[in-house]
Design a protein around this motif. Structure first.
Motif, PDB file in Angstrom:
ATOM      1  N   VAL A 173       0.855  -1.179   0.000  1.00  0.00           N
ATOM      2  CA  VAL A 173       0.000   0.000   0.000  1.00  0.00           C
ATOM      3  C   VAL A 173       0.896   1.236   0.000  1.00  0.00           C
ATOM      4  O   VAL A 173       1.986   1.204   0.565  1.00  0.00           O
ATOM      5  N   THR A 174       0.450   2.266  -0.657  1.00  0.00           N
ATOM      6  CA  THR A 174       1.167   3.532  -0.632  1.00  0.00           C
ATOM      7  C   THR A 174       0.389   4.477   0.268  1.00  0.00           C
ATOM      8  O   THR A 174      -0.824   4.616   0.120  1.00  0.00           O
ATOM      9  N   LEU A 175       1.055   5.084   1.220  1.00  0.00           N
ATOM     10  CA  LEU A 175       0.400   5.985   2.167  1.00  0.00           C
ATOM     11  C   LEU A 175       1.074   7.342   2.170  1.00  0.00           C
ATOM     12  O   LEU A 175       2.296   7.438   2.099  1.00  0.00           O
ATOM     13  N   ARG A 176       0.265   8.362   2.266  1.00  0.00           N
ATOM     14  CA  ARG A 176       0.745   9.723   2.441  1.00  0.00           C
ATOM     15  C   ARG A 176       0.643  10.057   3.934  1.00  0.00           C
ATOM     16  O   ARG A 176       0.023   9.324   4.695  1.00  0.00           O
ATOM     17  N   VAL A 177       1.225  11.156   4.331  1.00  0.00           N
ATOM     18  CA  VAL A 177       1.145  11.575   5.737  1.00  0.00           C
ATOM     19  C   VAL A 177      -0.313  11.674   6.166  1.00  0.00           C
ATOM     20  O   VAL A 177      -0.676  11.227   7.254  1.00  0.00           O
ATOM     21  N   GLU A 178      -1.172  12.216   5.311  1.00  0.00           N
ATOM     22  CA  GLU A 178      -2.588  12.373   5.638  1.00  0.00           C
ATOM     23  C   GLU A 178      -3.266  11.023   5.882  1.00  0.00           C
ATOM     24  O   GLU A 178      -4.132  10.901   6.746  1.00  0.00           O
ATOM     25  N   ASP A 179      -2.877  10.006   5.103  1.00  0.00           N
ATOM     26  CA  ASP A 179      -3.441   8.663   5.274  1.00  0.00           C
ATOM     27  C   ASP A 179      -3.040   8.083   6.626  1.00  0.00           C
ATOM     28  O   ASP A 179      -3.861   7.504   7.334  1.00  0.00           O
ATOM     29  N   VAL A 180      -1.766   8.239   6.963  1.00  0.00           N
ATOM     30  CA  VAL A 180      -1.270   7.723   8.242  1.00  0.00           C
ATOM     31  C   VAL A 180      -1.970   8.436   9.396  1.00  0.00           C
ATOM     32  O   VAL A 180      -2.371   7.806  10.380  1.00  0.00           O
ATOM     33  N   ALA A 181      -2.161   9.738   9.272  1.00  0.00           N
ATOM     34  CA  ALA A 181      -2.870  10.489  10.316  1.00  0.00           C
ATOM     35  C   ALA A 181      -4.291   9.963  10.487  1.00  0.00           C
ATOM     36  O   ALA A 181      -4.743   9.744  11.618  1.00  0.00           O
ATOM     37  N   ARG A 182      -5.007   9.728   9.384  1.00  0.00           N
ATOM     38  CA  ARG A 182      -6.370   9.188   9.488  1.00  0.00           C
ATOM     39  C   ARG A 182      -6.384   7.822  10.177  1.00  0.00           C
ATOM     40  O   ARG A 182      -7.260   7.536  10.978  1.00  0.00           O
ATOM     41  N   ILE A 183      -5.390   7.006   9.871  1.00  0.00           N
ATOM     42  CA  ILE A 183      -5.310   5.682  10.493  1.00  0.00           C
ATOM     43  C   ILE A 183      -5.090   5.809  12.000  1.00  0.00           C
ATOM     44  O   ILE A 183      -5.781   5.171  12.796  1.00  0.00           O
ATOM     45  N   PHE A 184      -4.144   6.632  12.410  1.00  0.00           N
ATOM     46  CA  PHE A 184      -3.807   6.737  13.830  1.00  0.00           C
ATOM     47  C   PHE A 184      -4.826   7.533  14.636  1.00  0.00           C
ATOM     48  O   PHE A 184      -4.871   7.422  15.854  1.00  0.00           O
ATOM     49  N   LEU A 185      -5.662   8.311  13.963  1.00  0.00           N
ATOM     50  CA  LEU A 185      -6.765   8.995  14.652  1.00  0.00           C
ATOM     51  C   LEU A 185      -8.039   8.166  14.578  1.00  0.00           C
ATOM     52  O   LEU A 185      -9.094   8.587  15.022  1.00  0.00           O
ATOM     53  N   ARG A 186      -7.929   6.976  14.014  1.00  0.00           N
ATOM     54  CA  ARG A 186      -9.014   5.999  13.878  1.00  0.00           C
ATOM     55  C   ARG A 186     -10.165   6.534  13.025  1.00  0.00           C
ATOM     56  O   ARG A 186     -11.314   6.161  13.209  1.00  0.00           O
ATOM     57  N   LYS A 187      -9.827   7.367  12.051  1.00  0.00           N
ATOM     58  CA  LYS A 187     -10.811   7.862  11.094  1.00  0.00           C
ATOM     59  C   LYS A 187     -10.863   6.948   9.868  1.00  0.00           C
ATOM     60  O   LYS A 187     -11.828   6.969   9.125  1.00  0.00           O
ATOM     61  N   GLN A 188      -9.811   6.182   9.661  1.00  0.00           N
ATOM     62  CA  GLN A 188      -9.777   5.116   8.662  1.00  0.00           C
ATOM     63  C   GLN A 188      -9.478   3.845   9.418  1.00  0.00           C
ATOM     64  O   GLN A 188      -8.407   3.713  10.015  1.00  0.00           O
ATOM     65  N   ARG A 189     -10.407   2.910   9.414  1.00  0.00           N
ATOM     66  CA  ARG A 189     -10.266   1.727  10.264  1.00  0.00           C
ATOM     67  C   ARG A 189     -10.066   0.432   9.506  1.00  0.00           C
ATOM     68  O   ARG A 189      -9.818  -0.609  10.118  1.00  0.00           O
ATOM     69  N   PHE A 190     -10.172   0.490   8.164  1.00  0.00           N
ATOM     70  CA  PHE A 190     -10.038  -0.723   7.356  1.00  0.00           C
ATOM     71  C   PHE A 190      -9.126  -0.478   6.167  1.00  0.00           C
ATOM     72  O   PHE A 190      -9.129   0.603   5.586  1.00  0.00           O
ATOM     73  N   TRP A 191      -8.346  -1.518   5.823  1.00  0.00           N
ATOM     74  CA  TRP A 191      -7.547  -1.480   4.607  1.00  0.00           C
ATOM     75  C   TRP A 191      -8.488  -1.604   3.416  1.00  0.00           C
ATOM     76  O   TRP A 191      -9.657  -1.969   3.576  1.00  0.00           O
ATOM     77  N   ASP A 192      -7.996  -1.356   2.226  1.00  0.00           N
ATOM     78  CA  ASP A 192      -8.819  -1.419   1.021  1.00  0.00           C
ATOM     79  C   ASP A 192      -9.467  -2.783   0.808  1.00  0.00           C
ATOM     80  O   ASP A 192     -10.526  -2.877   0.207  1.00  0.00           O
ATOM     81  N   ASP A 193      -8.838  -3.843   1.320  1.00  0.00           N
ATOM     82  CA  ASP A 193      -9.410  -5.185   1.158  1.00  0.00           C
ATOM     83  C   ASP A 193     -10.433  -5.525   2.241  1.00  0.00           C
ATOM     84  O   ASP A 193     -10.944  -6.637   2.296  1.00  0.00           O
ATOM     85  N   GLY A 194     -10.753  -4.575   3.117  1.00  0.00           N
ATOM     86  CA  GLY A 194     -11.751  -4.795   4.169  1.00  0.00           C
ATOM     87  C   GLY A 194     -11.181  -5.297   5.483  1.00  0.00           C
ATOM     88  O   GLY A 194     -11.914  -5.403   6.470  1.00  0.00           O
ATOM     89  N   SER A 195      -9.903  -5.593   5.533  1.00  0.00           N
ATOM     90  CA  SER A 195      -9.277  -6.063   6.774  1.00  0.00           C
ATOM     91  C   SER A 195      -9.146  -4.904   7.761  1.00  0.00           C
ATOM     92  O   SER A 195      -8.845  -3.778   7.359  1.00  0.00           O
ATOM     93  N   PRO A 196      -9.358  -5.185   9.054  1.00  0.00           N
ATOM     94  CA  PRO A 196      -9.222  -4.102  10.045  1.00  0.00           C
ATOM     95  C   PRO A 196      -7.766  -3.673  10.209  1.00  0.00           C
ATOM     96  O   PRO A 196      -6.869  -4.503  10.261  1.00  0.00           O
ATOM     97  N   ILE A 197      -7.554  -2.364  10.264  1.00  0.00           N
ATOM     98  CA  ILE A 197      -6.210  -1.828  10.480  1.00  0.00           C
ATOM     99  C   ILE A 197      -5.902  -1.875  11.969  1.00  0.00           C
ATOM    100  O   ILE A 197      -6.742  -1.522  12.792  1.00  0.00           O
ATOM    101  N   VAL A 198      -4.701  -2.310  12.317  1.00  0.00           N
ATOM    102  CA  VAL A 198      -4.255  -2.386  13.706  1.00  0.00           C
ATOM    103  C   VAL A 198      -3.105  -1.389  13.890  1.00  0.00           C
ATOM    104  O   VAL A 198      -1.942  -1.726  13.681  1.00  0.00           O
ATOM    105  N   PRO A 199      -3.428  -0.132  14.265  1.00  0.00           N
ATOM    106  CA  PRO A 199      -2.367   0.852  14.483  1.00  0.00           C
ATOM    107  C   PRO A 199      -1.711   0.658  15.849  1.00  0.00           C
ATOM    108  O   PRO A 199      -2.378   0.305  16.823  1.00  0.00           O
ATOM    109  N   LEU A 200      -0.410   0.865  15.898  1.00  0.00           N
ATOM    110  CA  LEU A 200       0.355   0.682  17.124  1.00  0.00           C
ATOM    111  C   LEU A 200       1.121   1.944  17.480  1.00  0.00           C
ATOM    112  O   LEU A 200       1.889   2.456  16.671  1.00  0.00           O
ATOM    113  N   ASN A 201       0.900   2.436  18.676  1.00  0.00           N
ATOM    114  CA  ASN A 201       1.590   3.612  19.199  1.00  0.00           C
ATOM    115  C   ASN A 201       2.754   3.198  20.066  1.00  0.00           C
ATOM    116  O   ASN A 201       2.764   2.107  20.628  1.00  0.00           O
TER     117      ASN A 201
END
Length: 115
Positions: free
Chosen positions: A5-33
């Motif tokens: 997957v190609t991610l921009r800073v904005e994409d990573v921010a959405r993931i870590f703020l839990r505004k994007q919760r699934f990968w394009d294939d429908g799998s849940p994203i597991v962000p780690l702090n």
């Protein structure tokens, strides 16, 4: 490393703020702090999320009452790297020097991108 997957800073921010919760294939994203107060987490919060740790804590307090939990926290770059290497849906951040072939770098911040 298996997830391509190609991610921009904005994409990573959405993931870590839990505004994007699934990968394009429908799998849940597991962000780690990293742990609160660590230099790496403070740098990530500032440069990627665009917030201070105080503002981020307030954000998560509000989100908690809406039913959204913050990313899981691990205590070292090595722990984040091991988790990401074995869980294809995980994404985390580590110091660039800690990256190796067990993980794939999707976004690298250089010194020139500091605000």
């Amino acid at each position: 490393p298996r997830r391509r997957v190609t991610l921009r800073v904005e994409d990573v921010a959405r993931i870590f703020l839990r505004k994007q919760r699934f990968w394009d294939d429908g799998s849940p994203i597991v962000p780690l702090n990293r742990e609160a107060g660590s230099t790496l987490r403070e740098t990530f919060s500032h440069r990627v999320l665009g917030v201070t740790s105080t503002a981020l804590a307030a954000y998560w307090n509000e989100q908690y009452f809406l039913g959204t939990m913050p990313p899981a926290t691990l205590s070292s770059s090595e722990a984040v790297k091991r988790y990401v290497a074995t869980e294809p849906n995980a994404i985390g951040y580590i110091d660039a020097n800690a990256a190796d072939e067990s993980v794939r770098v999707v976004l690298e911040l250089d010194a020139t991108s500091v605000d």
